[in-house]
Scaffold this active site. Structure first.
Site, PDB file in Angstrom:
ATOM      1  N   GLN A  85      16.840   2.005  -4.544  1.00 37.31           N
ATOM      2  CA  GLN A  85      16.406   1.033  -5.595  1.00 37.31           C
ATOM      3  C   GLN A  85      16.997   0.414  -6.288  1.00 37.31           C
ATOM      4  O   GLN A  85      17.815  -0.417  -6.706  1.00 37.31           O
ATOM      5  CB  GLN A  85      14.427   1.174  -6.257  1.00 37.31           C
ATOM      6  CG  GLN A  85      14.764  -0.335  -7.535  1.00 37.31           C
ATOM      7  CD  GLN A  85      14.565  -1.023  -6.496  1.00 37.31           C
ATOM      8  OE1 GLN A  85      14.327  -1.651  -5.209  1.00 37.31           O
ATOM      9  NE2 GLN A  85      14.611  -2.158  -7.487  1.00 37.31           N
ATOM     10  N   GLU A  86      17.386   1.896  -6.697  1.00 35.72           N
ATOM     11  CA  GLU A  86      19.321   1.656  -7.816  1.00 35.72           C
ATOM     12  C   GLU A  86      20.464   1.459  -7.150  1.00 35.72           C
ATOM     13  O   GLU A  86      21.086   0.097  -7.996  1.00 35.72           O
ATOM     14  CB  GLU A  86      18.942   2.811  -8.307  1.00 35.72           C
ATOM     15  CG  GLU A  86      18.042   3.399  -9.258  1.00 35.72           C
ATOM     16  CD  GLU A  86      17.829   3.011 -11.057  1.00 35.72           C
ATOM     17  OE1 GLU A  86      17.351   2.790 -11.537  1.00 35.72           O
ATOM     18  OE2 GLU A  86      18.531   1.778 -11.056  1.00 35.72           O
TER      19      GLU A  86
END
Length: 504
Positions: free
Chosen positions: A312-313
């Protein structure tokens, strides 16, 4: 007699008088606005909170207009002082009184009445667009809204444009909301409280993914150049300096780079396809999976959850850098990295170790009384937006009679932190509260897929276990999955992974 005296003696009396008058005028004239700023050493700017203009992040302020203003102050060799107003009405009032050098309000040059302000375009063009809730019939023109109410923010580009249309459409009603900002209007169209409203196209682009029930119907008028507003009481020296500066940025390509930084990702990162995720599972994850397993075990975390956070990051890219300066595979801020003892955020192992350690610290801040999986969802939200903002949302939920220990209740209040009418009542103020909601949603989806593709790792003793297995994973603990051919793995993706909100 000195040479100076001789020279004077040879000058006619009329010429001496004119020379003396000119000397007096020059010696006694007021310094220009630009001279005053350089003498004081400070450039005073007034703005409002908005992702497209100015926002305050953990590592400091950012925003398209703010970044330009910061560079402009540097060009002038002075410090930048930013005052945050509650809305455009306050900004314009301050400028009329000449209490700031210029204002950043997201307004177009065309909205400035002659004689009230000088304007300097900032390189962003936007249109007024009519938006509506998808549950109502889409209007094709303003004429279709006869007998309807259209909502707008006070002192906006749209109030003026819609006002001009009212003379030809007497049955169209305009409702102006001084207490709302664009986020507040979008939220009400999303809920159906407002059926129709007008906002700027650039604001809609930045926020569209957060409001799926909001649709664009049509543009109103021609595109307008957004501008900085300078008080009419000033001379033109500062405004001219700003024009020259922005032209220089445009000629060097710097203006385009800053525009790309804040606007260029909107189409590219709106949705991440399932095929892209699966490709990265096959091509990138194997390189970092041992590190996820090692440090997840060290800090008592399910490695698949840690890997989902990493995806996600950064999409598992160790050299990732965000517009706000966070970087590395786990996208750590400089302050966070320093706090947990990470020296090189671009080193994949250090980043993963730092992400695991920081998430454990965040998780331990969440009250132990909150059961799993809600405690982990709260920890993820805190990891994204900060513990203080999460606590603000929990207090708002409790005040409204909801359960502050239940994620499904609190996630309804996090987006309110972006609306002035709500964040002014909180301790930690403004936050882009919709982002942590989508952040948690994304990670839960990634985790689901990773859990299907990988057998669970060794779990800690039950009394120390922090993260429960996702629903339906219990059987896989005792009956390991048989290896599946690649087509089966792709086909096994849950339907909801076909559309995923942006990786922010």
């Amino acid at each position: 007699m000195s040479r100076f005296g001789s020279a004077i003696a040879g000058v006619p009396a009329r010429a001496l008088i004119l020379l003396g008058v000119a000397f007096l005028i020059t010696g006694c004239s007021q310094p220009t606005t630009l001279q005053e700023i350089r003498e004081e050493g400070v450039l005073h700017v007034i703005t409002r909170l908005a992702p497209s203009i100015y926002i305050e992040e953990e590592d400091g302020p950012t925003g398209y207009d703010y970044e330009l203003a910061k560079l402009f102050a540097k060009e002038l060799g002075v410090n930048l002082n930013v005052r945050v107003a509650s809305d455009n009405t306050e900004i314009l009032s301050v400028l009329k009184k000449n209490y700031a050098h210029f204002g950043m309000a997201g307004l177009a040059s065309q909205t400035a009445l002659p004689g009230q302000y000088h304007t300097v375009p900032t390189g962003i063009t936007a249109q007024s667009v009519l938006i509506y809730n998808r549950d109502v019939e889409r209007p094709q023109s303003l004429a279709d809204l006869a007998g309807k109410v259209v909502h707008v923010v006070a002192d906006s580009n749209h109030e003026q444009r819609l006002g001009l249309a009212l003379s030809d459409l007497p049955d169209l009603e305009q409702q102006v909301h001084p207490g709302l900002d664009a986020s507040g209007v979008l939220s009400r169209v999303e809920s159906g409280e407002f059926r129709y409203a007008i906002i700027s196209s650039n604001v809609l682009e930045m926020n569209q993914v957060f409001y799926p029930m909001v649709k664009e119907a049509f543009a109103i008028g021609e595109p307008m150049k957004l501008a900085w507003f300078f008080p009419a009481a000033q001379d033109q020296t500062l405004a001219n300096a700003a024009r020259r500066f922005l032209k220089k940025l445009r000629d060097k390509g710097t203006l385009a780079q800053i525009s790309e930084r804040f606007y260029g990702h909107l189409d590219r990162l709106n949705y991440v396809g399932a095929r892209t995720f699966m490709h990265h599972v096959e091509s990138r994850l194997p390189k970092y999976e041992p590190l996820f397993r090692e440090y997840a075990s060290k800090y008592n975390i399910d490695w698949r959850l840690l890997a989902a956070i990493g995806y996600q990051e950064s999409h598992w890219r160790p050299n990732a850098v965000s517009p706000t300066g966070v970087r590395g595979l786990m996208m750590l801020t400089r302050n966070t990295a320093s706090h947990i003892g990470i020296n090189n955020r671009l080193d994949a192992e250090e980043s993963i170790q730092g992400g695991a350690k920081y998430f454990r610290m965040v998780h331990e801040k969440i009250p132990e009384r909150i059961p799993e999986p809600d405690r982990s969802w709260f920890a993820l939200a805190s990891y994204n937006v900060g513990f203080g903002h999460l606590e603000d949302a929990r207090r708002l939920a409790e005040t409204a009679g909801k359960d502050p220990d239940r994620w499904m209740d609190v996630k309804e209040f996090l987006p309110l932190l972006a609306q002035k009418e709500w964040y002014t009542k909180t301790r930690f103020g403004y936050a882009r509260g919709t982002e942590p909601v989508i952040y948690v949603q994304n990670i839960r989806r990634y985790y689901d897929v990773l859990a299907r593709l990988h057998e669970p790792g060794t779990q800690p003793p039950a009394k120390k276990q922090q993260f429960v297995q996702i629903e339906g994973q219990g059987k896989s603990n005792t009956q390991p999955k048989k290896p599946q051919p690649e087509p089966e793995l792709r086909a096994a993706l849950p339907p909801e992974l076909g559309v995923i909100p942006p990786t922010l």
